[in-house]
Design a protein around this motif. Structure first.
Motif, short mmCIF file in Angstrom:
data_model
loop_
_atom_site.label_atom_id
_atom_site.label_comp_id
_atom_site.label_asym_id
_atom_site.label_seq_id
_atom_site.Cartn_x
_atom_site.Cartn_y
_atom_site.Cartn_z
N GLU A 18 42.93 50.50 35.26
CA GLU A 18 43.75 49.38 36.39
C GLU A 18 43.62 48.36 35.94
OE1 GLU A 18 41.88 52.22 36.60
OE2 GLU A 18 43.07 53.90 36.75
N THR A 19 42.67 48.27 35.94
CA THR A 19 42.77 46.08 36.16
C THR A 19 42.17 45.85 35.22
OG1 THR A 19 40.33 46.56 36.64
CG2 THR A 19 42.41 46.54 38.69
N GLN A 20 41.52 46.17 34.22
CA GLN A 20 41.00 45.74 32.79
C GLN A 20 39.82 44.50 33.01
OE1 GLN A 20 42.37 46.04 29.14
NE2 GLN A 20 42.79 47.71 30.55
N THR A 21 39.01 45.33 33.56
CA THR A 21 37.78 44.20 34.12
C THR A 21 36.30 45.31 33.27
OG1 THR A 21 37.72 45.92 36.00
CG2 THR A 21 38.63 43.47 36.30
N SER A 22 35.68 43.95 33.06
CA SER A 22 34.00 44.72 32.87
C SER A 22 33.41 43.85 33.47
CB SER A 22 34.20 43.95 31.31
OG SER A 22 34.96 45.05 30.58
N GLY A 53 31.82 41.80 28.96
CA GLY A 53 33.04 41.81 29.09
C GLY A 53 33.09 40.96 27.48
N GLY A 54 32.34 41.19 26.22
CA GLY A 54 32.37 40.32 25.21
C GLY A 54 31.59 38.86 24.98
N TYR A 55 31.40 38.63 26.08
CA TYR A 55 30.72 36.87 26.45
C TYR A 55 29.75 36.97 26.80
CZ TYR A 55 35.76 36.27 26.42
OH TYR A 55 37.76 36.17 26.03
N GLU A 56 28.76 35.96 26.38
CA GLU A 56 27.52 36.10 26.44
C GLU A 56 27.41 34.88 28.13
OE1 GLU A 56 24.76 37.18 24.98
OE2 GLU A 56 26.00 38.59 24.17
N ASP A 143 4.55 35.59 45.46
CA ASP A 143 5.33 34.42 45.34
C ASP A 143 5.58 35.15 44.17
OD1 ASP A 143 4.72 32.15 45.11
OD2 ASP A 143 3.27 31.86 43.07
N CYS A 144 6.87 35.60 43.99
CA CYS A 144 7.99 36.50 43.47
C CYS A 144 9.30 36.24 44.19
CB CYS A 144 7.88 37.70 42.58
SG CYS A 144 9.31 38.08 41.56
N LEU A 145 10.29 36.11 43.33
CA LEU A 145 12.00 35.88 44.19
C LEU A 145 12.34 36.70 43.05
CD1 LEU A 145 13.90 34.51 46.14
CD2 LEU A 145 14.32 32.98 44.86
N VAL A 146 13.33 37.34 43.42
CA VAL A 146 14.16 38.46 42.90
C VAL A 146 15.94 37.98 43.32
CG1 VAL A 146 15.04 40.29 42.54
CG2 VAL A 146 12.84 39.67 42.51
N ILE A 147 16.34 37.47 41.87
CA ILE A 147 18.03 37.42 42.51
C ILE A 147 18.89 37.98 41.61
CG2 ILE A 147 19.85 35.79 41.53
CD1 ILE A 147 17.61 33.75 41.85
N GLU A 148 20.23 38.67 42.02
CA GLU A 148 20.50 39.61 41.66
C GLU A 148 22.07 38.80 40.97
OE1 GLU A 148 19.63 44.27 41.85
OE2 GLU A 148 21.36 43.27 42.85
N CYS A 149 23.10 38.97 40.55
CA CYS A 149 24.21 37.71 39.78
C CYS A 149 24.92 39.71 39.50
CB CYS A 149 23.83 37.27 38.79
SG CYS A 149 25.68 36.66 38.76
N GLU A 150 26.30 39.36 40.66
CA GLU A 150 27.10 40.40 39.55
C GLU A 150 27.49 39.80 39.19
OE1 GLU A 150 28.91 43.96 41.54
OE2 GLU A 150 30.08 42.38 42.20
N VAL A 151 28.66 40.07 38.05
CA VAL A 151 29.41 39.46 36.86
C VAL A 151 31.05 40.46 36.91
CG1 VAL A 151 30.17 37.99 35.29
CG2 VAL A 151 28.00 38.21 36.17
N THR A 152 31.83 39.60 37.46
CA THR A 152 33.13 40.66 36.56
C THR A 152 33.98 39.81 36.03
OG1 THR A 152 32.67 41.93 39.02
CG2 THR A 152 35.38 42.30 37.47
N VAL A 153 34.03 39.98 34.59
CA VAL A 153 35.42 39.74 33.76
C VAL A 153 36.28 39.92 33.89
CG1 VAL A 153 35.48 38.52 31.47
CG2 VAL A 153 33.26 39.05 31.84
N ILE A 154 37.44 39.55 34.18
CA ILE A 154 39.42 39.75 33.62
C ILE A 154 39.66 39.59 32.92
CG2 ILE A 154 41.50 39.53 35.68
CD1 ILE A 154 39.12 38.89 37.69
N LYS A 155 40.09 40.75 32.33
CA LYS A 155 40.64 40.31 30.64
C LYS A 155 42.26 40.45 31.27
CE LYS A 155 36.95 42.88 28.43
NZ LYS A 155 36.32 43.62 27.13
N GLU A 156 42.67 39.44 29.96
CA GLU A 156 44.00 39.14 30.96
C GLU A 156 45.47 40.34 29.45
OE1 GLU A 156 45.66 37.85 32.72
OE2 GLU A 156 44.20 36.20 33.27
N THR A 157 45.76 40.79 30.18
CA THR A 157 46.44 42.04 29.65
C THR A 157 48.21 41.77 29.15
OG1 THR A 157 46.77 43.53 31.32
CG2 THR A 157 44.62 43.52 30.08
N PHE A 158 48.60 41.91 28.70
CA PHE A 158 50.17 42.02 27.84
C PHE A 158 51.07 43.16 27.94
CE2 PHE A 158 47.68 37.84 27.25
CZ PHE A 158 48.35 37.30 27.78
#
Length: 404
Positions: A18-22, A53-56, A143-158
């Protein structure tokens, strides 16, 4: 500078049509938090690269803040695009992980998609976490810190509008227009033009008859008209050979007798100099005696379009008769798909008056599905007496008895 004791946990990307996201969520563990303090503003630790989403991508952790002065007294965290010469629209959420329960808390940031490109490959928070003792005590464990990162890649669709296939319409037009036709069928006074290669492609019987090794032996397969289908070619061959032999004889005589006006006139009359001499007839004429014109027209329609013709203008009884004739034609010419379609149509039209005749037809043309449907109808109709009294039942009694 790489974090010497950092670790990364990857969650597989999720794609939705529906949204073409990764989307993926990545954890970056900063072991020895206190040891990295004092590294200097603008200095950072980098997580291992991960793919979304195919990117590093990678996460940059600034223990003493980013180069911007606004980060004074805070830890800075940024998401960086590593893929070169790429332009990516993406959203991100940076989260602190509570050390005891493992719950993630999103640090407020922009909810709008951001463009990661060569000019600005990094987006993040300058003031991700304050470096006060109270905040550090609440978010550190051993003495440990944990960080999370949620990444959503939006792919353009035609969306490109693709028109529906019009191949069947084009073939129907080809049949009606007769362009390039090389075979003519004469059916009870009506003439139908068609294309041998297309008929052969759709029917194994036509393929064998037009291009197979049987030649004029086709009559052995029950198609009497095939016995004469090469008569034009035979006449052509006879004319060609006879004309050449006669020309040779006349030339020899002319050599003996010298110039002779009569011989010259005869030579001129021979068709050897005609540009069409030696060419075979371009069209084949075939007579069909065992099919009605309307049925043959519908038969050709199916061959060219792979669909049954419209029968809206036919009464129910006439429609059933048409389908029965088409089933016979389909069986005769090896059109299995057409035969199955006809079986299905007849199965839906069974009644007390027609079931006996259709049973006989099914048995004659080896339509096992239709035959079973007829027998089941007879046994379950609760009107067996009516069926037995119907026309055509006298020819179907033996079939019914043999099947029970």
């Amino acid at each position: 500078m790489e974090g010497s004791q950092s670790s990364i946990v990857r969650v597989p990307a999720r794609c939705t049509a529906e949204t073409q996201t990764s989307r993926a969520t990545v954890a970056f563990e900063i072991a020895g938090y206190s040891l990295h303090k004092g590294l200097g503003r603008g200095k950072y630790l980098r997580s291992p690269a991960f793919s979304v989403g195919g990117y590093e991508w990678c996460i940059r952790y600034y223990p003493d803040g980013s180069p911007d002065e606004a980060s004074e007294g805070c830890v800075s965290v940024f998401l960086k695009l590593l893929t070169k010469n790429a332009e990516v629209r993406a959203t991100y959420n940076l989260m602190l992980v509570e050390p005891v329960k493992g719950q993630s808390t999103v640090v407020p940031s922009s909810e709008e998609p951001q463009v990661f490109d060569r000019e600005r490959p990094s987006w993040g928070l300058r003031r991700f976490m304050k470096t006060t003792a109270e905040v550090e005590w609440a978010n550190l464990w051993n003495d440990c810190l944990v960080i999370e990162c949620e990444v959503t890649v939006i792919k353009e669709t035609f969306d490109v509008h693709v028109p529906p296939s019009d191949l069947s319409d084009n073939l129907a037009t080809l049949l009606e227009g007769k362009k390039g036709a090389d075979v003519t069928f004469k059916v009870q006074g009506e003439v139908f033009s068609a294309h041998k290669i297309l008929l052969a492609m759709r029917s194994p019987v036509f393929e064998a008859e037009f291009y197979g090794p049987l030649g004029n032996k086709g009559a052995q397969n029950g198609h009497d008209w095939l016995a004469d289908k090469n008569w034009q070619a035979n006449i052509w061959h006879f004319q060609q050979v006879t004309a050449i032999k006669l020309a040779k004889i006349l030339l020899v005589l002319r050599g003996w007798l010298g110039a002779n006006q009569l011989l010259d006139k005869i030579l001129v009359c021979l068709p050897i100099g005609n540009p069409n001499f030696g060419s075979k007839p371009s069209s084949l004429d075939i007579t069909i005696d065992d099919m009605q014109p309307a049925v043959f027209r519908a038969f050709l329609h199916f061959i060219y379009t792979d669909s049954m013709p419209s029968m809206r203008d036919l009464e129910d009884d006439d429609k059933i008769e048409m389908v029965k004739h088409l089933l016979v034609a389909a069986d005769k010419y090896g059109m299995e798909r057409m035969k199955r379609i006809c079986e299905g149509m007849l199965c839906k039209s069974l009644d007390v008056e027609t079931v006996a005749a259709i049973l006989a037809l099914a048995d004659q043309h080896h339509c096992s599905n239709l035959k079973d449907a007829c027998i089941e109808f007879m046994l379950s109709s609760n009107r067996m007496n009516d069926v037995m009294a119907s026309q055509g039942m006298h020819t179907s009694k033996d079939i019914l008895l043999m099947s029970l």
